[in-house]
Scaffold this motif. Structure first.
Motif, PDB file in Angstrom:
ATOM      1  N   LEU A 136       3.980  -6.155   1.871  1.00  0.00           N
ATOM      2  CA  LEU A 136       4.754  -5.208   2.587  1.00  0.00           C
ATOM      3  C   LEU A 136       5.257  -4.065   1.637  1.00  0.00           C
ATOM      4  CD1 LEU A 136       6.135  -4.071   6.681  1.00  0.00           C
ATOM      5  CD2 LEU A 136       7.484  -3.205   4.749  1.00  0.00           C
ATOM      6  N   VAL A 137       5.973  -3.806   0.503  1.00  0.00           N
ATOM      7  CA  VAL A 137       7.396  -3.050   0.126  1.00  0.00           C
ATOM      8  C   VAL A 137       5.780  -2.846  -1.484  1.00  0.00           C
ATOM      9  CG1 VAL A 137       8.101  -3.217  -2.282  1.00  0.00           C
ATOM     10  CG2 VAL A 137       9.199  -4.026   0.201  1.00  0.00           C
ATOM     11  N   THR A 138       4.599  -3.651  -1.380  1.00  0.00           N
ATOM     12  CA  THR A 138       3.869  -3.229  -2.799  1.00  0.00           C
ATOM     13  C   THR A 138       2.650  -2.585  -2.296  1.00  0.00           C
ATOM     14  OG1 THR A 138       3.597  -5.817  -3.733  1.00  0.00           O
ATOM     15  CG2 THR A 138       1.718  -4.140  -4.340  1.00  0.00           C
ATOM     16  N   THR A 139       1.860  -2.911  -0.974  1.00  0.00           N
ATOM     17  CA  THR A 139       0.947  -1.812  -0.625  1.00  0.00           C
ATOM     18  C   THR A 139       2.011  -0.701   0.491  1.00  0.00           C
ATOM     19  OG1 THR A 139       0.683  -3.602   0.759  1.00  0.00           O
ATOM     20  CG2 THR A 139      -0.240  -1.659   1.704  1.00  0.00           C
ATOM     21  N   LEU A 140       3.378  -0.256   0.764  1.00  0.00           N
ATOM     22  CA  LEU A 140       3.567   0.862   0.642  1.00  0.00           C
ATOM     23  C   LEU A 140       4.518   1.426  -0.324  1.00  0.00           C
ATOM     24  CD1 LEU A 140       5.362   2.086   3.185  1.00  0.00           C
ATOM     25  CD2 LEU A 140       7.478   1.484   3.116  1.00  0.00           C
ATOM     26  N   THR A 141       4.681   1.113  -1.723  1.00  0.00           N
ATOM     27  CA  THR A 141       4.517   1.961  -2.399  1.00  0.00           C
ATOM     28  C   THR A 141       3.917   2.051  -2.811  1.00  0.00           C
ATOM     29  OG1 THR A 141       6.202   0.245  -3.413  1.00  0.00           O
ATOM     30  CG2 THR A 141       5.456   1.330  -4.788  1.00  0.00           C
TER      31      THR A 141
ATOM     32  N   GLU B 270       0.237   7.266  -3.146  1.00  0.00           N
ATOM     33  CA  GLU B 270      -0.695   7.938  -3.127  1.00  0.00           C
ATOM     34  C   GLU B 270      -0.563   9.211  -1.721  1.00  0.00           C
ATOM     35  OE1 GLU B 270      -4.140   5.183  -0.456  1.00  0.00           O
ATOM     36  OE2 GLU B 270      -3.720   4.599  -2.906  1.00  0.00           O
ATOM     37  N   GLN B 271       0.365   9.456  -0.822  1.00  0.00           N
ATOM     38  CA  GLN B 271       0.706  11.045  -0.532  1.00  0.00           C
ATOM     39  C   GLN B 271       1.793  11.580  -0.901  1.00  0.00           C
ATOM     40  OE1 GLN B 271       0.603   9.598   3.854  1.00  0.00           O
ATOM     41  NE2 GLN B 271      -0.652   7.982   3.522  1.00  0.00           N
ATOM     42  N   ALA B 272       2.230  10.931  -2.274  1.00  0.00           N
ATOM     43  CA  ALA B 272       3.552  12.032  -2.043  1.00  0.00           C
ATOM     44  C   ALA B 272       3.035  13.449  -2.951  1.00  0.00           C
ATOM     45  CB  ALA B 272       3.559  11.252  -2.926  1.00  0.00           C
TER      46      ALA B 272
ATOM     47  N   LEU C 257       0.800   1.732   9.860  1.00  0.00           N
ATOM     48  CA  LEU C 257       1.553   0.415   9.529  1.00  0.00           C
ATOM     49  C   LEU C 257       1.474  -0.616   9.885  1.00  0.00           C
ATOM     50  CD1 LEU C 257       4.345   1.807  11.891  1.00  0.00           C
ATOM     51  CD2 LEU C 257       4.085   2.104   9.016  1.00  0.00           C
ATOM     52  N   ASP C 258      -0.215  -1.103  10.483  1.00  0.00           N
ATOM     53  CA  ASP C 258      -0.848  -2.823  10.974  1.00  0.00           C
ATOM     54  C   ASP C 258      -1.797  -2.710   9.456  1.00  0.00           C
ATOM     55  OD1 ASP C 258       0.047  -2.624  13.028  1.00  0.00           O
ATOM     56  OD2 ASP C 258      -1.496  -1.745  14.597  1.00  0.00           O
ATOM     57  N   ARG C 259      -1.505  -1.770   7.978  1.00  0.00           N
ATOM     58  CA  ARG C 259      -2.599  -2.753   7.364  1.00  0.00           C
ATOM     59  C   ARG C 259      -1.537  -2.374   6.085  1.00  0.00           C
ATOM     60  NH1 ARG C 259      -7.719   1.272   6.898  1.00  0.00           N
ATOM     61  NH2 ARG C 259      -8.095  -0.637   5.285  1.00  0.00           N
ATOM     62  N   LEU C 260      -0.165  -2.326   6.458  1.00  0.00           N
ATOM     63  CA  LEU C 260       1.104  -2.643   5.269  1.00  0.00           C
ATOM     64  C   LEU C 260       0.883  -4.108   4.889  1.00  0.00           C
ATOM     65  CD1 LEU C 260       3.799  -0.294   5.925  1.00  0.00           C
ATOM     66  CD2 LEU C 260       1.724   0.097   4.664  1.00  0.00           C
ATOM     67  N   VAL C 261       0.264  -5.072   5.712  1.00  0.00           N
ATOM     68  CA  VAL C 261       0.562  -6.376   5.692  1.00  0.00           C
ATOM     69  C   VAL C 261      -0.955  -6.799   5.535  1.00  0.00           C
ATOM     70  CG1 VAL C 261       1.598  -8.584   5.653  1.00  0.00           C
ATOM     71  CG2 VAL C 261       2.906  -6.441   6.476  1.00  0.00           C
TER      72      VAL C 261
END
Length: 193
Positions: free
Chosen positions: A52-57, A62-64, A184-188
């Motif tokens: 989760l942390v890796t994918t959220l990072t 990408e969006q920042a 959110l469902d794609r974060l893990v």
């Protein structure tokens, strides 16, 4: 019972100070300072948390917009006796390869992904401390049957406390600290098969 190594003994009666963390090379990774006490991440990290942390990072990177940096596992020097290490933080400070911490006024968003051993600190202690330090946004992410649920807070400046602004499942869309839309469902990855 074995004796404590010398590096674990506080250098002064009143405990540890924020700058002491940079002089503890023997300390385990992810050592935090909370109220003058060292807090170690002693239990093994769950795969769910790491993915989760890796994918959220990467999703936030990408969006920042230009000028916004996403940092992972960097401490924030809240005051002399508190230097927690959130899972992620968002800052407008330029990248510095030698940096070891951020000041609260440099941080726009803090993200904590709750683990069993960090649940109390993430839900109460850090929630209060980040607000008192004036950090504008806080996300606390919980594991709900394998799916991430994001509790979003925004600083209410008159009271100096966080106000909850929503609990997000499936999709997180927020205008602050920058325009973000996350599935959110794609974060893990791999959680459904």
């Amino acid at each position: 019972m074995t004796a404590l190594p010398d590096w674990m003994r506080p250098p002064r009666e009143e405990g540890w100070l924020a700058e002491d963390l940079d002089r503890l090379p023997e300390a385990p990774r992810h050592t935090e300072l909370i109220d003058g006490a060292l807090v170690f991440m002693m239990s093994p990290q769950r795969s769910w948390h790491g993915r989760l942390v890796t994918t959220l990072t990467t999703t936030l990177m990408e969006q920042a917009p230009d000028g916004i940096e996403i940092e992972r596992e960097m401490t924030i020097r809240l005051d002399e006796r508190n230097r927690p290490e959130p899972d992620l933080l968002v800052t407008a400070s330029p990248y510095d390869p030698d940096r070891t911490w951020f000041a609260p006024e440099e941080v726009q968003l803090v993200v904590e992904v709750v683990s069993p051993e960090s649940a109390h600190r993430d839900r109460t202690v850090k929630l209060r401390k980040y607000a008192e330090a004036g950090i504008p946004h806080y996300w606390c992410i919980e594991d709900e049957a394998g799916a991430p649920v994001v509790h979003v807070y925004e600083l209410d400046k008159p009271t100096g406390q966080y106000a909850p602004t929503g609990i997000f499942r499936g999709k997180l869309q927020r205008p602050l600290p920058f325009e973000v839309c996350i599935d959110l469902d794609r974060l893990v990855p791999g959680r459904n098969g």
